[in-house]
Design an enzyme around this catalytic site. Structure first.
Site, PDB file in Angstrom:
ATOM      1  N   TYR A  32      29.534  46.450  63.011  1.00  0.00           N
ATOM      2  CA  TYR A  32      30.041  45.541  62.155  1.00  0.00           C
ATOM      3  C   TYR A  32      29.136  43.967  62.096  1.00  0.00           C
ATOM      4  CZ  TYR A  32      32.324  42.674  66.178  1.00  0.00           C
ATOM      5  OH  TYR A  32      32.887  42.355  67.015  1.00  0.00           O
ATOM      6  N   ARG A  51      20.457  41.327  63.456  1.00  0.00           N
ATOM      7  CA  ARG A  51      20.888  41.804  64.509  1.00  0.00           C
ATOM      8  C   ARG A  51      21.642  43.550  63.949  1.00  0.00           C
ATOM      9  NH1 ARG A  51      25.499  38.683  66.972  1.00  0.00           N
ATOM     10  NH2 ARG A  51      26.556  39.083  65.190  1.00  0.00           N
ATOM     11  N   ARG A 102      34.807  66.642  62.004  1.00  0.00           N
ATOM     12  CA  ARG A 102      35.162  66.026  63.777  1.00  0.00           C
ATOM     13  C   ARG A 102      33.751  66.929  64.299  1.00  0.00           C
ATOM     14  NH1 ARG A 102      37.054  65.846  68.945  1.00  0.00           N
ATOM     15  NH2 ARG A 102      37.133  63.937  68.915  1.00  0.00           N
ATOM     16  N   LYS A 149      26.398  45.390  68.164  1.00  0.00           N
ATOM     17  CA  LYS A 149      28.043  44.796  67.455  1.00  0.00           C
ATOM     18  C   LYS A 149      28.237  46.482  67.249  1.00  0.00           C
ATOM     19  CE  LYS A 149      29.358  40.647  65.669  1.00  0.00           C
ATOM     20  NZ  LYS A 149      30.127  39.833  66.509  1.00  0.00           N
ATOM     21  N   GLU A 181      30.292  37.625  79.796  1.00  0.00           N
ATOM     22  CA  GLU A 181      29.984  36.810  78.171  1.00  0.00           C
ATOM     23  C   GLU A 181      31.495  36.950  78.301  1.00  0.00           C
ATOM     24  OE1 GLU A 181      28.620  38.275  74.422  1.00  0.00           O
ATOM     25  OE2 GLU A 181      29.043  40.550  75.576  1.00  0.00           O
ATOM     26  N   LEU A 205      26.193  40.347  74.101  1.00  0.00           N
ATOM     27  CA  LEU A 205      26.023  40.426  72.484  1.00  0.00           C
ATOM     28  C   LEU A 205      24.791  39.587  72.442  1.00  0.00           C
ATOM     29  CD1 LEU A 205      26.354  42.475  70.042  1.00  0.00           C
ATOM     30  CD2 LEU A 205      28.101  39.712  69.500  1.00  0.00           C
TER      31      LEU A 205
HETATM   32  N1  PDD Z   1      32.287  37.816  67.886  1.00  0.00           N
HETATM   33  N2  PDD Z   1      29.757  37.969  72.853  1.00  0.00           N
HETATM   34  C1  PDD Z   1      30.881  39.331  71.444  1.00  0.00           C
HETATM   35  C2  PDD Z   1      30.883  40.600  72.663  1.00  0.00           C
HETATM   36  C3  PDD Z   1      31.009  38.891  70.674  1.00  0.00           C
HETATM   37  O1  PDD Z   1      31.420  39.665  69.602  1.00  0.00           O
HETATM   38  C4  PDD Z   1      30.785  37.898  69.375  1.00  0.00           C
HETATM   39  C5  PDD Z   1      31.126  37.841  68.517  1.00  0.00           C
HETATM   40  C6  PDD Z   1      29.893  36.359  70.496  1.00  0.00           C
HETATM   41  C7  PDD Z   1      29.344  35.994  69.687  1.00  0.00           C
HETATM   42  O2  PDD Z   1      28.001  35.587  68.555  1.00  0.00           O
HETATM   43  P1  PDD Z   1      28.281  35.218  67.351  1.00  0.00           P
HETATM   44  O3  PDD Z   1      27.567  33.870  67.521  1.00  0.00           O
HETATM   45  O4  PDD Z   1      26.425  36.074  66.952  1.00  0.00           O
HETATM   46  O5  PDD Z   1      28.657  36.063  66.377  1.00  0.00           O
HETATM   47  C8  PDD Z   1      29.114  37.046  72.073  1.00  0.00           C
HETATM   48  C9  PDD Z   1      33.032  37.962  66.622  1.00  0.00           C
HETATM   49  C10 PDD Z   1      32.642  37.385  65.805  1.00  0.00           C
HETATM   50  C11 PDD Z   1      33.646  38.626  65.840  1.00  0.00           C
HETATM   51  O6  PDD Z   1      34.275  39.927  67.439  1.00  0.00           O
HETATM   52  O7  PDD Z   1      35.154  38.648  65.303  1.00  0.00           O
END
Ligand code: PDD
Length: 283
Positions: A32, A51, A102, A149, A181, A205
């Site tokens: 996603y 990405r 499945r 992601k 993070e 990420l």
């Molecule tokens: N989250 N690290 C993780 C684990 C994340 O899920 C996200 C983003 C980030 C920041 O990435 P970016 O700057 O590309 O948004 C770092 C999104 C926004 C979410 O899950 O809604």
């Protein structure tokens, strides 16, 4: 009425249906993205698209119907059709490996993927960004491919719930004694006047906002190292902020009930918050 995109069609949200055997539902087998849209303009589209393409390729999910130009046009149409072309919005995009009986291994070749996108109005919490928020520390129990992601988000779900139950905004996760993070953000620290963040490895990420921040750090000539901060260093940490597409630069002014620095957003954090605002809003 909200219109969403599903497999090539724009349909009312209530009428968008996916089969119960969709592998996104059964296995969390998908990728996603969340993009930020300001006055109809998608921020950093190329980074998000790259990405997503990398995630799909790594997981060997077909890119058919999820090409960068196709999805960009989908985002722009959803924003326009849902009356979000003025002001702020986000678009959620998801591609799963599709629906099939499945089996843990991949479904038969040619099984169409499920491509879904939806736009929503977005209101940044400027007061929280100005005043700072609370954080907690938590063991990072996620898997070894946090650079992808994927829609498997149980680690972040449990971490954000723990934060919420502690009256905090974000959970700073640590693995082997080192901060990785936030649950849904990248994390930056100031230690002895130097900005530090975890390097790009399989344990975090590669955030698109992180790219904006690192570029801004270089533009401003601030001292910076891509080196993880140890949990043991926390008492001496002067500033902490987390960043993400829907988080911008969010100072954390209290962690595990103890103030960070003087308990107010620090000077480097504020500088980078302003630098990001300039990139987003052009002022
Ligand atoms: N989250 N690290 C993780 C684990 C994340 O899920 C996200 C983003 C980030 C920041 O990435 P970016 O700057 O590309 O948004 C770092 C999104 C926004 C979410 O899950 O809604």
């Amino acid at each position: 009425m909200t219109t969403v995109y599903l497999n090539g069609q724009y349909v009312p949200k209530e009428q968008a249906m996916i089969p119960v055997e969709d592998r996104g539902f059964i296995f969390g087998d998908g990728i996603y993205e969340v993009v930020r849209v300001i006055n109809g303009r998608i921020h950093a589209w190329d980074g998000h698209a790259a990405r997503m393409a990398n995630g799909l390729e790594t997981l060997r999910i077909s890119m058919a119907g999820a090409e960068s130009a196709t999805l960009k046009a989908v985002c722009e149409k959803l924003v326009a059709d849902n009356g979000l072309a003025a002001g702020e919005a986000t678009v959620y995009l998801q591609v799963s490996r599709g629906a099939a009986p499945r089996t843990h291994h991949f479904p038969p070749a040619g099984t169409p993927t499920t491509v879904y996108a939806a736009a929503s109005a977005f209101k940044p919490n400027f007061a929280m960004r100005d005043n700072g928020a609370k954080g907690i520390t938590l063991a990072d129990i996620r898997w070894a491919r946090c650079d992808l992601k994927t829609v498997n988000l149980l680690g972040p779900v449990l971490a954000r719930q723990a934060a919420q139950e502690a009256g905090a905004y974000e959970a700073l996760m640590h693995r082997d004694g080192m901060f990785t993070e936030g649950a849904a953000t990248n994390a930056f620290f100031v230690v002895k006047g130097v900005l530090r963040t975890h390097p790009l490895t399989n344990h975090i990420l590669p955030g698109i906002t992180r790219v904006d921040i690192v570029e801004s750090i270089h533009e401003l000539g601030l001292p910076f190292e891509e080196r993880p901060v140890a949990l043991a260093e926390l008492p001496g940490v002067e500033e902490v902020f987390v960043c993400g597409t829907t988080t911008d630069v969010q100072p954390l002014v209290e962690i595990d009930g103890k103030p960070v620095g003087n308990g107010k957003p620090g000077p480097l954090t504020v500088k980078l918050k302003e630098a990001l605002a300039k990139r987003l809003y052009g002022k």
